[in-house]
Design an enzyme around this catalytic site. Structure first.
Site, PDB file in Angstrom:
ATOM      1  N   HIS A 162       0.804  -1.220   0.000  1.00 52.24           N
ATOM      2  CA  HIS A 162       0.000   0.000   0.000  1.00 52.24           C
ATOM      3  C   HIS A 162       0.839   1.273   0.000  1.00 52.24           C
ATOM      4  CE1 HIS A 162       0.729  -0.460   4.357  1.00 52.24           C
ATOM      5  NE2 HIS A 162       0.436   0.827   4.466  1.00 52.24           N
ATOM      6  N   ASP A 163       1.969   1.259   0.678  1.00 53.51           N
ATOM      7  CA  ASP A 163       2.809   2.457   0.753  1.00 53.51           C
ATOM      8  C   ASP A 163       4.128   2.268   0.015  1.00 53.51           C
ATOM      9  OD1 ASP A 163       1.260   4.359   1.997  1.00 53.51           O
ATOM     10  OD2 ASP A 163       1.923   3.841   4.024  1.00 53.51           O
ATOM     11  N   LYS A 187       6.426   5.110  -1.016  1.00 47.76           N
ATOM     12  CA  LYS A 187       7.261   5.848  -0.069  1.00 47.76           C
ATOM     13  C   LYS A 187       8.742   5.503  -0.215  1.00 47.76           C
ATOM     14  CE  LYS A 187       3.837   6.800   3.525  1.00 47.76           C
ATOM     15  NZ  LYS A 187       3.446   6.608   4.951  1.00 47.76           N
ATOM     16  N   HIS A 224       3.448  10.065  -3.248  1.00 46.36           N
ATOM     17  CA  HIS A 224       3.853   8.666  -3.101  1.00 46.36           C
ATOM     18  C   HIS A 224       2.773   7.713  -3.626  1.00 46.36           C
ATOM     19  CE1 HIS A 224       1.285   8.285   0.562  1.00 46.36           C
ATOM     20  NE2 HIS A 224       1.371   6.983   0.336  1.00 46.36           N
ATOM     21  N   HIS A 239      -6.306   4.187  -1.348  1.00 50.65           N
ATOM     22  CA  HIS A 239      -6.526   4.031   0.097  1.00 50.65           C
ATOM     23  C   HIS A 239      -6.466   5.362   0.844  1.00 50.65           C
ATOM     24  CE1 HIS A 239      -2.084   3.852   0.070  1.00 50.65           C
ATOM     25  NE2 HIS A 239      -2.128   4.159   1.354  1.00 50.65           N
ATOM     26  N   HIS A 240      -6.111   6.458   0.156  1.00 51.76           N
ATOM     27  CA  HIS A 240      -6.183   7.789   0.774  1.00 51.76           C
ATOM     28  C   HIS A 240      -7.387   8.589   0.273  1.00 51.76           C
ATOM     29  CE1 HIS A 240      -2.540   7.709   3.152  1.00 51.76           C
ATOM     30  NE2 HIS A 240      -1.835   7.278   2.107  1.00 51.76           N
ATOM     31  N   ASP A 268      -5.983   0.837   7.909  1.00 49.67           N
ATOM     32  CA  ASP A 268      -4.739   1.604   7.917  1.00 49.67           C
ATOM     33  C   ASP A 268      -4.790   2.691   8.983  1.00 49.67           C
ATOM     34  OD1 ASP A 268      -2.181   2.266   6.931  1.00 49.67           O
ATOM     35  OD2 ASP A 268      -3.018   3.775   5.569  1.00 49.67           O
TER      36      ASP A 268
END
Length: 359
Positions: A227-228, A231, A256, A281-282, A310
């Site tokens: 998911h990240d 980054k 990101h 997801h954001h 999250d």
């Protein structure tokens, strides 16, 4: 006691039907189930099971079963192991026995099994990948037709097992690699240690509560691992900044998401729902999220599921800029954000998964 004859069937038609089911099955266990059920229905067998051979552990595990069988009992599997070990050494020989006099089947009579069919399952290279066992509780001489059906089923199982076993091993390799990528980011961003595994496990629990099927759960899990991943591209002065961000830092952090999608798209085996987790997801239920400002059900469900997990894990974890909240405090925050940040249906499901009831 008189045995009831097994139902008459066109074995060619049955084999064709089972083949079609097997070719559309998503995993090994679900492919085996209709095959084992057919053995119970169309022979005198009272129970049947498929044992998968795990080369790395040098052992068998039961993967699918049908009918009445004792193999899950404490004494059952140890009794079966000598036989399937003998099948491993037999290199293609099938055993059909009424008397259970073969040394490998010692112990089966004590389990109430008085007739047995056992056959090895090989892959295309001839390596043992599993074993088929079918049994009857009454003495029974397997007919030529029953043996022919078993032989046909064994051949079908070999084809299915070869394909699905290879696919499962490939999926396992992919899963291990994806989790490693997530943990690599944690090693760089030490403040989130354990976040990847925790949030992935919670997302899968929530996905099950929302009745996602196994392929959707797999995609959710893979998306959660990554998911990240974007980054990785962030400089340390942004990634490890204790906060609050300046406008420029905030904008750099938000990028990101797009960078993560760009990286993940290089993994051509990733299903779209996994990419959706990374990409969305954001996003927020009310449209105030980023990067696209999607709202409501336009946000893919896997992303809506992951988003609440999250945030919950972030709130209940220590960070340089805050102490960990209690689960009750975090759930109160999540519930207050239902309908604005989060999908209300997903929030309600999370409350049930964590043993709380929405007010």
């Amino acid at each position: 006691m008189t045995e009831s004859p097994p139902p008459q069937v066109s074995y060619a038609e049955l084999t064709l039907r089972l083949t079609r089911l097997g070719l559309s099955a998503p995993d090994l266990g679900s492919a085996m189930q209709p095959v084992l059920d057919a053995l119970i229905t169309h022979t005198a067998a009272d129970g049947a099971g498929y044992f998968q051979w795990w080369e790395s552990e040098q052992t068998f595990r039961i993967r699918a079963s049908s009918g009445h069988h004792p193999w899950h009992a404490a004494s059952g599997l140890p009794a079966a192991l000598p036989l399937i070990q003998a099948l491993r050494a037999a290199d293609g020989v099938n055993f059909y026995t009424d008397t259970l006099t073969h040394p490998a089947v010692t112990g089966f009579a004590a389990l109430g099994i008085h007739a047995l069919i056992a056959a090895p399952i090989h892959d295309r290279q001839g390596h043992l990948i599993g074993a088929l066992l079918a049994h009857a509780h009454l003495p029974h001489a397997w007919t030529d037709i029953e043996c022919a059906l078993t032989g046909s089923v064994t051949g079908l199982l070999s084809l299915l097992a070869a394909r699905l076993d290879a696919e499962e091993r490939e999926r396992e390799a992919h899963e291990s690699a994806l989790r490693t990528l997530g943990l690599f980011l944690e090693a760089r961003d030490a403040e989130t240690h354990g976040h990847t595994d925790r949030v992935t496990q919670l997302a899968v629990r929530l996905g099950r509560a929302l009745q996602l099927d196994e392929s959707s759960l797999c995609a959710l899990r893979w998306g959660a691992y990554l998911h990240d991943i974007g980054k990785i591209t962030l400089p340390d002065e942004v990634l490890r900044w204790p906060g609050p961000f300046s406008p420029a830092q905030r904008e750099r952090m938000r990028v990101h998401v797009e960078e993560g999608v760009s990286l993940a798209q290089q993994l051509t085996f990733l299903p779209k729902p996994a990419l959706d987790v990374i990409a969305a997801h954001h996003e927020r239920w009310d449209g105030s999220g980023y990067p696209l400002g999607q709202r409501g059900q336009n946000i893919p469900l896997p992303a809506r599921i992951f988003a609440v997990c999250d945030v919950f894990d972030a709130l209940t974890s220590n960070r340089p800029y805050k102490h960990a909240w209690t689960p009750d405090e975090a759930l109160a925050f999540v519930q207050a954000a239902s309908g604005t940040h989060f999908d209300p249906q997903v929030v309600q499901a999370l409350m049930k998964v964590l043993g709380h009831h929405a007010a």
